[in-house]
Design a protein around this motif. Structure first.
Motif, PDB file in Angstrom:
ATOM      1  N   LEU A  98      36.038  57.063  17.094  1.00  0.00           N
ATOM      2  CA  LEU A  98      34.466  57.364  17.735  1.00  0.00           C
ATOM      3  C   LEU A  98      34.969  59.432  17.193  1.00  0.00           C
ATOM      4  N   MET A  99      35.787  60.060  17.748  1.00  0.00           N
ATOM      5  CA  MET A  99      35.311  61.562  16.870  1.00  0.00           C
ATOM      6  C   MET A  99      35.166  62.377  15.642  1.00  0.00           C
ATOM      7  N   GLY A 102      31.862  61.555  15.872  1.00  0.00           N
ATOM      8  CA  GLY A 102      31.154  63.095  16.406  1.00  0.00           C
ATOM      9  C   GLY A 102      31.091  63.741  16.072  1.00  0.00           C
ATOM     10  N   CYS A 106      28.558  66.224  14.030  1.00  0.00           N
ATOM     11  CA  CYS A 106      28.687  67.460  14.749  1.00  0.00           C
ATOM     12  C   CYS A 106      27.816  68.086  13.039  1.00  0.00           C
ATOM     13  N   GLU A 157      28.588  54.575  18.324  1.00  0.00           N
ATOM     14  CA  GLU A 157      28.944  55.075  20.469  1.00  0.00           C
ATOM     15  C   GLU A 157      27.981  54.028  21.339  1.00  0.00           C
ATOM     16  N   VAL A 244      25.073  65.010  21.158  1.00  0.00           N
ATOM     17  CA  VAL A 244      26.183  63.841  21.091  1.00  0.00           C
ATOM     18  C   VAL A 244      27.021  63.734  20.647  1.00  0.00           C
ATOM     19  N   GLY A 245      27.192  64.887  19.326  1.00  0.00           N
ATOM     20  CA  GLY A 245      28.378  64.969  18.092  1.00  0.00           C
ATOM     21  C   GLY A 245      29.331  65.521  19.519  1.00  0.00           C
ATOM     22  N   SER A 247      29.515  65.613  22.076  1.00  0.00           N
ATOM     23  CA  SER A 247      30.113  65.363  23.652  1.00  0.00           C
ATOM     24  C   SER A 247      31.151  63.640  23.260  1.00  0.00           C
ATOM     25  N   ILE A 248      31.252  63.416  21.752  1.00  0.00           N
ATOM     26  CA  ILE A 248      32.180  62.687  21.411  1.00  0.00           C
ATOM     27  C   ILE A 248      33.477  63.938  21.317  1.00  0.00           C
ATOM     28  N   VAL A 249      33.244  64.482  20.759  1.00  0.00           N
ATOM     29  CA  VAL A 249      34.474  65.292  20.182  1.00  0.00           C
ATOM     30  C   VAL A 249      34.705  66.017  21.576  1.00  0.00           C
ATOM     31  N   ASP A 292      27.034  70.633  25.794  1.00  0.00           N
ATOM     32  CA  ASP A 292      28.172  69.571  24.537  1.00  0.00           C
ATOM     33  C   ASP A 292      27.140  70.498  23.554  1.00  0.00           C
ATOM     34  N   GLY A 296      28.984  71.806  19.693  1.00  0.00           N
ATOM     35  CA  GLY A 296      28.946  70.547  18.842  1.00  0.00           C
ATOM     36  C   GLY A 296      28.388  71.363  18.205  1.00  0.00           C
TER      37      GLY A 296
END
Length: 330
Positions: A98-99, A102, A106, A157, A244-245, A247-249, A292, A296
């Motif tokens: 997922l990272m 993400g 970004c 995600e 979103v990217g 936030s995931i990272v 976030d 990102g």
């Protein structure tokens, strides 16, 4: 004989009732899980209309259809079995994957911001990553491929959030819920996208064919408003992709013990909630998305030269070597 037949029919009716209850439970669980993924779903809907910008009106819906079909395949053929298998055998791999996704979001978001601020430099960067399209069909194929690639990350995600929200332990029921949620979300997202991209055509038709002056005025208003709306949606889509990217990272780093970004995000949310108590929920969400986004954006800006000077040359070298090996093998 009749008693046996009645008993058999009673058993069949019982099985049907159980099956119907199971279907209701699957639909309910899918809807509940889909609501929890609403943030990512909105991001997906905001990003996609950008990919049909600049095409003729008669190509808009076919392009949306191609992207939607790619999204269905992403979810059902790749992400659903991968999510279920990873959750069973290698749950530790989910966060790193997922990272990576993400980080790609970004990069995509930062690249779009870079294009808006320095279009000539951004076009040179894009030209170094992939060959420019030489005809409308090639351009359409590139746009669809890019959209499906971005959808894959957002869908990953969404499917992960849905999987985490499922409260049923049975493997096959979880798989069914995940499939129903994935298809339902895709239909909702791309149905909304289709309505958005054809709104200007509807406005034009109304402006020329409506029987009343008020109706024609509404049509002209839609036609005038849609370019502005699409620009706003493009900005929202870029921002959504980036936050979103980020936030995931940030969440992935937290799970690996690097908690500074997550603490900064939480502190910003708490500050906003206490500063604006009347709208605490919205203020906390906005502050979280704001931090976030900039996290990102910073990560994506760092990845632009990495993509241009490391990843792209390496990928080109690999693609150059593979055909030669295939030719030697044959």
């Amino acid at each position: 004989m009749s008693v046996g037949l009645l008993a058999l029919l009673d058993d069949v009716a019982g099985i049907v009732k159980v099956a119907a209850a199971s279907l209701d439970d699957i639909a309910g669980q899918a809807a509940k899980a889909g609501v929890k993924a609403a943030g990512a779903v909105i991001d997906d809907a905001a990003v996609t209309p950008n990919y049909v910008h600049g095409f003729k009106a008669d190509r808009e819906l076919p392009i949306v259809g191609k992207i939607a079909w790619g999204s269905i395949k992403n979810k059902l053929l790749f992400l659903l079995p991968a999510a279920l298998l990873l959750s069973l055998f290698a749950p530790w791999l989910i966060t790193p994957l997922l990272m990576i996704g993400g980080a790609y979001l970004c990069y995509e978001g930062a690249e779009k911001v870079f294009h808006a601020l320095a279009p000539h430099s951004a076009e040179a960067h894009e030209a170094g990553l992939e060959p420019a399209a030489v005809d409308p069909q090639s351009l359409e194929d590139q746009k669809v491929a890019g959209a499906v690639k971005t959808d894959f990350i957002l869908s990953a995600e969404i499917m992960t959030i849905v999987l985490a929200a499922i409260e049923v332990p049975d493997f096959w029921t979880r798989a069914a819920i995940l499939a129903v949620a994935g298809v339902g979300i895709t239909v909702a997202v791309y149905g909304a996208v289709a309505l958005i991209v054809k709104a200007d055509d509807f406005g034009l038709w109304t402006a020329t064919h409506a029987r009343t002056g008020a109706g024609r005025g509404i049509g002209r208003g839609i036609v005038k408003a849609m370019p502005v709306f699409m620009q706003i949606l493009s900005v929202i889509g870029t921002a959504a992709m980036t936050w979103v990217g980020g936030s995931i990272v940030a969440h992935g780093l937290y799970e690996f013990g690097l908690d500074a970004p997550e603490h900064i995000i939480e502190a910003a949310a708490h500050w906003a909630e206490h500063t604006f108590p009347a709208i605490a929920g919205f203020a906390g969400w906005f502050a979280t998305a704001f931090v976030d986004f900039f996290f990102g954006l910073a990560l994506g800006a760092l990845l632009i030269p990495v993509a241009g000077y490391v990843i792209s040359p390496a990928w080109k070298a690999i693609k150059h070597v593979l055909p030669k090996r295939a030719a030697k093998a044959s």
